[in-house]
Write an enzyme that holds these catalytic residues in place. Structure first.
Site, short mmCIF file in Angstrom:
data_model
loop_
_atom_site.label_atom_id
_atom_site.label_comp_id
_atom_site.label_asym_id
_atom_site.label_seq_id
_atom_site.Cartn_x
_atom_site.Cartn_y
_atom_site.Cartn_z
N ASN A 20 2.51 -14.38 8.61
CA ASN A 20 2.75 -14.32 7.17
C ASN A 20 4.24 -14.61 6.92
OD1 ASN A 20 3.52 -13.24 4.63
ND2 ASN A 20 1.61 -12.11 4.53
N ASP B 233 5.80 -14.80 3.92
CA ASP B 233 6.26 -14.38 2.58
C ASP B 233 7.74 -14.00 2.55
OD1 ASP B 233 3.66 -14.63 1.72
OD2 ASP B 233 3.28 -12.48 1.57
N HIS B 234 8.15 -13.26 3.59
CA HIS B 234 9.48 -12.65 3.49
C HIS B 234 10.62 -13.61 3.83
CE1 HIS B 234 7.75 -9.15 1.94
NE2 HIS B 234 6.96 -9.01 2.98
N ARG C 22 18.83 -15.14 -3.47
CA ARG C 22 19.97 -15.93 -3.90
C ARG C 22 19.61 -17.09 -4.83
NH1 ARG C 22 25.09 -15.69 -1.18
NH2 ARG C 22 25.44 -13.45 -1.13
N HIS D 93 1.15 -15.07 0.48
CA HIS D 93 0.61 -14.33 -0.68
C HIS D 93 1.32 -14.83 -1.93
CE1 HIS D 93 -0.28 -10.04 -2.48
NE2 HIS D 93 -0.70 -11.03 -3.26
N ARG E 209 1.93 -14.05 -5.27
CA ARG E 209 1.78 -12.92 -6.19
C ARG E 209 1.90 -13.38 -7.63
NH1 ARG E 209 2.24 -7.51 -5.35
NH2 ARG E 209 2.02 -6.90 -3.19
N ARG F 56 7.28 -13.05 -6.67
CA ARG F 56 8.50 -12.42 -6.16
C ARG F 56 8.96 -13.03 -4.84
NH1 ARG F 56 6.17 -6.49 -4.58
NH2 ARG F 56 5.50 -6.60 -6.73
N HIS F 57 8.02 -13.65 -4.09
CA HIS F 57 8.46 -14.36 -2.87
C HIS F 57 7.92 -15.79 -2.88
CE1 HIS F 57 4.74 -12.42 -1.57
NE2 HIS F 57 5.32 -11.25 -1.33
N GLU G 264 -3.39 -15.52 0.36
CA GLU G 264 -3.71 -14.20 -0.19
C GLU G 264 -3.54 -14.25 -1.69
OE1 GLU G 264 -1.16 -11.36 1.65
OE2 GLU G 264 -2.06 -11.62 3.61
N THR H 40 4.51 -3.44 -1.68
CA THR H 40 3.62 -4.28 -0.88
C THR H 40 2.19 -3.86 -1.19
OG1 THR H 40 3.11 -5.03 1.37
CG2 THR H 40 3.74 -2.72 1.12
N THR H 41 1.21 -4.55 -0.59
CA THR H 41 -0.18 -4.25 -0.91
C THR H 41 -0.55 -2.85 -0.39
OG1 THR H 41 -0.56 -6.59 -0.54
CG2 THR H 41 -2.51 -5.22 -0.82
N GLU I 6 -10.82 -8.36 6.15
CA GLU I 6 -9.57 -8.03 6.83
C GLU I 6 -9.34 -6.54 6.65
OE1 GLU I 6 -6.27 -10.68 6.63
OE2 GLU I 6 -4.82 -9.06 6.87
N HIS J 36 -1.47 -5.59 8.35
CA HIS J 36 -0.55 -4.86 7.47
C HIS J 36 0.26 -3.85 8.28
CE1 HIS J 36 1.37 -3.26 3.93
NE2 HIS J 36 0.88 -4.30 3.30
N GLY J 37 1.56 -4.10 8.33
CA GLY J 37 2.48 -3.18 8.96
C GLY J 37 2.54 -3.24 10.47
N GLY K 273 3.40 -10.18 9.23
CA GLY K 273 4.49 -10.84 8.54
C GLY K 273 5.81 -10.12 8.62
N HIS K 274 5.94 -9.02 7.87
CA HIS K 274 7.24 -8.39 7.65
C HIS K 274 7.97 -8.10 8.95
CE1 HIS K 274 9.95 -4.98 6.69
NE2 HIS K 274 10.16 -5.69 5.60
N1 PXP Z 1 -2.74 -8.96 5.52
C1 PXP Z 1 -2.72 -8.80 4.19
C2 PXP Z 1 -4.00 -8.95 3.45
C3 PXP Z 1 -1.52 -8.55 3.49
O1 PXP Z 1 -1.53 -8.39 2.16
C4 PXP Z 1 -0.31 -8.51 4.23
C5 PXP Z 1 0.98 -8.31 3.51
O2 PXP Z 1 1.22 -9.38 2.66
C6 PXP Z 1 -0.38 -8.70 5.62
C7 PXP Z 1 -1.60 -8.90 6.24
C8 PXP Z 1 0.85 -8.68 6.46
O3 PXP Z 1 1.45 -7.43 6.40
P1 PXP Z 1 2.89 -7.23 7.01
O4 PXP Z 1 3.81 -8.13 6.27
O5 PXP Z 1 3.16 -5.79 6.80
O6 PXP Z 1 2.80 -7.61 8.48
#
Ligand code: PXP
Length: 253
Positions: free
Chosen positions: A12, A14-15, A23, A48, A50, A54-55, A75, A105-106, A156, A199-200, A221-222
């Site tokens: 992912n 996004d970040h 910036r 994602h 959104r 935001r990203h 997403e 976050t979600t 998921e 997630h996480g 992702g993060h």
């Molecule tokens: N899966 C889904 C459905 C998510 O919404 C996210 C966060 O955008 C992730 C996976 C990835 O989560 P993380 O960025 O915490 O790894």
């Protein structure tokens, strides 16, 4: 059921866009991160879009869908705007997530049971367009059964609570969450759903989830983008892939 022993890693990005947007301007470019992830062995890219942008932005999705050489998992929230964007760009898959404007976050999975009147108007056009549909849910039997009833291809499973339990050092909650995820994955597989999780997740939490045999894809992702600051994105992805392979027994991959 998972094909062979293979577990895919969706990265992912996004970040990367979060840092760019801090910036304004175009750097760092999330599409460049996606290309690098592909070279580092990622099996897919997740982004994602959104509602508040935001990203990831609309132009990022257009460029990611336009050819990064990896399947794109978009997403999205259950809105008409997102549906039209998905139908325009035709990603490989859409993962439908709950979205609240104020959240960082979600938080938590989609309540498929409560939403089941609204979801067909999003799921059916996506499926008709040949886009695979994933629902981001908690590993709860009622949510899994409702996802199957609605014709989702994939669930998921949300690993956020499991990861929090690890970071809080709460071994009772950790074991209970892991058990819930394993039981949920088995039920989803039994119902013919493909099982993803995410997630996480980080290096410390990935292995028990990767070891659940019905899980075929992790979306991370993060942590990977954060780790990239210290070791580079390719090194972070390579280490995550290695841990996933080890959890699967490392053989026939
Ligand atoms: N899966 C889904 C459905 C998510 O919404 C996210 C966060 O955008 C992730 C996976 C990835 O989560 P993380 O960025 O915490 O790894």
């Amino acid at each position: 059921m998972a094909e062979g022993n293979k577990l895919r890693l969706g990265v992912n990005i996004d970040h990367v866009a979060t840092i760019r947007n801090a910036r304004g301007g175009g750097l760092p470019d999330p599409v460049r991160a996606a290309e690098l992830a592909a070279r580092a062995g990622a099996d897919g890219i997740t982004a994602h879009l959104r509602e508040d942008r935001r990203h990831i932005g609309d132009d990022d999705i257009a460029r990611l869908a336009g050819g990064i050489g990896l399947p794109l998992n978009l997403e999205m929230a259950t809105t008409e705007e997102m549906l039209q964007i998905a139908l325009r760009h035709k990603p490989n898959a859409c993962c439908i997530v709950p979205e609240k404007r104020q959240e960082v976050t979600t938080e938590g999975g989609l309540d498929v049971v409560a939403y089941d009147n609204k979801l067909p108007s999003i799921i059916d056009p996506l499926k008709k367009a040949g886009i695979r549909v994933s629902l981001f849910i908690d590993a709860d039997a009622a949510q899994i059964r409702a996802s199957s009833k609605l014709g989702a291809d994939i669930v998921e499973l949300h690993t956020g609570t499991y990861c929090h339990a690890h970071h809080d050092g709460d071994s009772v909650a950790f074991d209970a969450e892991l058990e819930k995820l394993a039981t949920g994955a088995a039920l989803a597989d039994e119902l013919g759903l493909e099982v993803h999780a995410g997630h996480g997740l980080c290096f410390e939490t990935v292995k028990p989830i990767a070891a659940i045999p019905q899980v075929t894809e992790l979306n991370i992702g993060h942590f990977l983008i954060g780790e990239a600051i210290f070791v580079g994105l390719d090194t972070a992805i390579a280490k995550m892939s290695r841990l996933m392979d080890e959890a699967r027994g490392g053989a026939d991959l």
